[in-house]
Write an enzyme that holds these catalytic residues in place. Structure first.
Site, PDB file in Angstrom:
ATOM      1  CE  LYS A  64      -3.930   1.706   2.877  1.00 28.44           C
ATOM      2  NZ  LYS A  64      -4.792   2.479   3.729  1.00 28.44           N
ATOM      3  CB  SER A 139      -8.226   3.710   2.420  1.00 27.69           C
ATOM      4  OG  SER A 139      -7.217   3.202   3.846  1.00 27.69           O
ATOM      5  CB  SER A 163      -8.274   1.018   6.200  1.00 27.18           C
ATOM      6  OG  SER A 163      -8.943   1.568   5.471  1.00 27.18           O
TER       7      SER A 163
HETATM    8  N1  GLN Z   1     -12.744   4.146   6.875  1.00 26.59           N
HETATM    9  C1  GLN Z   1     -12.654   4.797   7.513  1.00 26.59           C
HETATM   10  C2  GLN Z   1     -11.737   5.648   7.364  1.00 26.59           C
HETATM   11  O1  GLN Z   1     -12.439   6.285   6.858  1.00 26.59           O
HETATM   12  C3  GLN Z   1     -10.979   3.602   7.769  1.00 26.59           C
HETATM   13  C4  GLN Z   1     -10.162   4.352   6.843  1.00 26.59           C
HETATM   14  C5  GLN Z   1      -8.826   2.899   7.895  1.00 26.59           C
HETATM   15  O2  GLN Z   1      -8.474   1.947   8.118  1.00 26.59           O
HETATM   16  N2  GLN Z   1      -7.366   3.226   7.096  1.00 26.59           N
HETATM   17  O3  GLN Z   1     -11.325   6.215   8.240  1.00 26.59           O
END
Ligand code: GLN
EC number: 6.3.5.7
Length: 475
Positions: A64, A139, A163
């Site tokens: 990532k 994400s 994410s």
């Molecule tokens: N969807 C969550 C957010 O927008 C989780 C993001 C993540 O785990 N990095 O913060």
């Protein structure tokens, strides 16, 4: 190139002598299919293949784009870092290099890991390999899409509120978030440091374990890692007989849960019961507060972590006469709307006038939620629920941020409580994958993974080799 490599687990690939063919196979696939998927933000033209023998010898993988790998770009899906090159390796990158894994490229993500779809990436959304009109989740959406289209055997993601698990669920692959403190965050660009954890996205639990064995471990460069060796040789449990699974009523009765997702999930629950597991309904009364709690704590931490992007030290700079102007304009130009929204929210809740009313209260509720879940886990082996209340939406279908925030209800609890959690593909609805999540006591990751291996056999999403099926067109 034969696609037999798409039918092999990591261990089988490691045992093959002809590493050159494996490399060329995946390298070709990345170069052929990435234009369609936009899974990668950077494809490394000539990956370093010099590292020696190791448990992941010759296995291609992707990172990532918020995890550093020296000499590659680390953009975090943001304009502000679009020209930033990593000057050192993250601990996980170094560990993977030493294990013989081959870094093929960096994957697309929502800007600074804030989002659930990759639509907030400055480089455009990635596509879901099951339906290119849909998001792959986020994400870590690029990582999930890359694994689900067979472009790499595994990829790393980061998980602050879901994410790793949510994109794994949307793409029909396995996403494992380790207990907080098992994997070093050194070299992971911080979003919310008390919640962030790195973990693998793979096509089966065996593969997740192979990667976990390499990346888990104490790191003097991350003071939150623990010297608590996990015993991966522990075989327990061997079957589901007598294992107790807690199903929170608030989760299954949640009004935002799509009927289709519920159906697939319930089928899995029935299979668990048939196989000897005990499933009982429990209650997490504070579940209704988890989204609000997370969206106070995470932006609070983010507003502090992201203050380092000033256009002065690294990243994109806008020129102006005065220092303050340089910083203001660089940040205004470099950050996207969602990141700005979170910085504003976090700065507000941490401000002297509102700290007690919002941030401190959120910390207290975080304790309460952890306590409620830990109490359940003192009586049950695992908590189970759907990974996401919905299947992958169409790109552009969800436009208001709140709708996306609310979707995180099932994944956030594990982050708030620091618990291990895994999402497994549990079937599909009209061709769109549905994820099944399991959460365990802190540091009981091995027991959870061993159980997840048993659950995989009950899921219709796997092929005869024990790998999560990928969509027909990618074979
Ligand atoms: N969807 C969550 C957010 O927008 C989780 C993001 C993540 O785990 N990095 O913060």
């Amino acid at each position: 190139m034969p696609n037999k490599f798409l039918r092999m687990k990591i261990k089988e690939l490691v045992n093959l002598k002809d590493k050159e063919s494996i490399f060329r196979f995946f390298n070709d696939r990345i170069n052929t299919y990435n234009d369609e998927l936009n899974a990668f933000t950077e494809i490394i033209p000539d990956p370093d293949r010099t590292s020696g023998e190791g448990p992941l010898n010759g296995i291609p993988y992707a990172l990532k784009d918020n995890i550093l790998a020296r000499g590659t770009k680390t953009t975090c899906g943001s304009k502000i870092l679009s020209n930033y090159k990593s000057v050192y390796d993250a601990t996980v990158t170094k560990r993977l290099r030493d294990s013989g894994a081959i870094l093929m490229g960096k994957t697309n993500m929502d800007e600074f890991a804030m989002g659930s779809s990759t639509e907030f990436s400055a480089f455009g959304p990635s596509k879901n390999p099951w339906d290119a009109n849909r998001v792959p989740g986020g994400s870590s959406g690029g990582s999930a899409a890359a694994v689900a289209a067979g472009l790499v055997p595994f990829a790393l993601g980061s998980d602050t509120g879901g994410s790793i698990r949510q994109p794994a669920a949307f793409c029909g692959v396995v996403g494992y978030k380790p207990s907080y403190g098992l994997v070093s965050r050194y070299g992971l660009v911080a979003f919310a440091s008390s919640l962030d954890q790195i973990g693998p996205i793979t096509r089966c639990v065996d593969d997740a374990v192979e990667v976990a064995k390499v990346i888990i471990g104490f790191d003097p460069d991350d003071s939150t890692t623990i010297e608590h060796p996990l015993n991966f040789e522990n075989e327990e449990p061997k079957d589901l007989t007598g294992l107790k699974f807690a199903l929170p009523g608030e989760m299954i009765e949640y009004p935002g849960l799509q009927e289709s997702v519920k159906e697939v999930f319930i089928k899995m629950v029935e299979s668990i019961e048939k196989a000897g597991g005990i499933v009982e309904k429990v209650s997490i009364p504070s579940l209704k507060y988890v989204v609000a709690t997370y969206y106070l704590i995470a932006p609070g931490e983010a507003s502090s972590n992201l203050s380092r992007y000033d256009g002065i030290r690294y990243g994109q700079r806008k020129d102006a006469d005065r220092y303050e102007e340089v910083v203001n304009q660089s940040r205004d130009f470099g950050f996207g709307d969602e990141v700005k929204r979170r910085i504003l929210l976090g700065t507000f809740t941490l401000s002297a006038a509102y700290y007690d009313a919002y941030y401190r209260k959120a910390l207290r509720v975080r304790k309460l939620i952890s306590k409620e879940i830990n109490e359940i886990l003192s009586k049950y082996d695992f908590v189970i629920n759907p990974t996401s209340p919905i299947v992958a939406p169409k790109i552009g279908e969800i436009s208001d941020p709140l709708t996306y925030y609310l979707m995180d209800i099932y994944t956030i609890p594990a982050n708030l409580a620091g618990l291990p959690a895994i999402s497994l593909p549990a079937g599909a609805y009209e061709g769109l994958p549905v994820g099944f999540q399991m959460m365990a006591r802190r540091f009981e990751d091995v027991r959870m993974l061993n159980t997840a291996r048993i659950l995989e056999k009950l899921s219709p999403s796997y092929d005869e080799n024990g790998l999560a099926r990928i969509a027909e067109r990618w074979y």
